[in-house]
Design a protein around this motif. Structure first.
Motif, mmCIF file in Angstrom:
data_model
loop_
_atom_site.group_PDB
_atom_site.id
_atom_site.type_symbol
_atom_site.label_atom_id
_atom_site.label_comp_id
_atom_site.label_asym_id
_atom_site.label_seq_id
_atom_site.Cartn_x
_atom_site.Cartn_y
_atom_site.Cartn_z
ATOM 1 N N ALA A 23 0.910 -1.316 -0.131
ATOM 2 C CA ALA A 23 -0.120 -0.038 0.198
ATOM 3 C C ALA A 23 0.845 1.223 -0.100
ATOM 4 C CB ALA A 23 -0.848 -0.039 1.117
ATOM 5 N N ARG A 24 2.044 1.325 0.837
ATOM 6 C CA ARG A 24 2.675 2.541 0.809
ATOM 7 C C ARG A 24 3.555 2.691 -0.389
ATOM 8 N NH1 ARG A 24 4.258 0.829 5.919
ATOM 9 N NH2 ARG A 24 6.003 -0.334 5.169
ATOM 10 N N GLY A 27 0.904 3.691 -3.091
ATOM 11 C CA GLY A 27 0.182 5.064 -2.808
ATOM 12 C C GLY A 27 1.198 6.249 -3.098
#
Length: 95
Positions: A23-24, A27
């Motif tokens: 996710a990091r 994103g």
């Protein structure tokens, strides 16, 4: 029995950490980090939905480029109440 539970708990924490890295990286548009979440022969697939064709991205180079391209694309606004989500399918072999 306690040792088996500990192994299971550690495996679950590893999966949660992997999802967080994914996710990091996604994103932030960090293509190399996102591709690094996959195995060397990893594949990212999106099923065909409506007018959108299916998508298959293979190899770390292509995965990285896909993430970078997605990060540069404008984010469409959703005004009709639609919901978007990713479904993960994780396959692991205990080692």
């Amino acid at each position: 029995m306690l040792e088996e539970r500990l192994v299971r708990a550690e495996a679950m924490l590893d999966i949660i950490a992997l999802e967080a890295r994914h996710a990091r990286a996604w994103g932030s548009g960090d293509g190399n980090a996102w591709a690094g979440v996959f195995t060397k022969d990893g594949i990212f697939e999106i099923a065909a939905v409506g007018d959108r064709p299916a998508l298959r991205v293979e190899s770390r180079d292509q995965l990285s480029a896909f993430c970078l391209e997605a990060a540069r694309a404008p984010n469409p606004s959703i005004s009709d109440g639609s919901v978007s989500f990713f479904k993960y399918q994780v396959s692991c072999t205990p080692g």
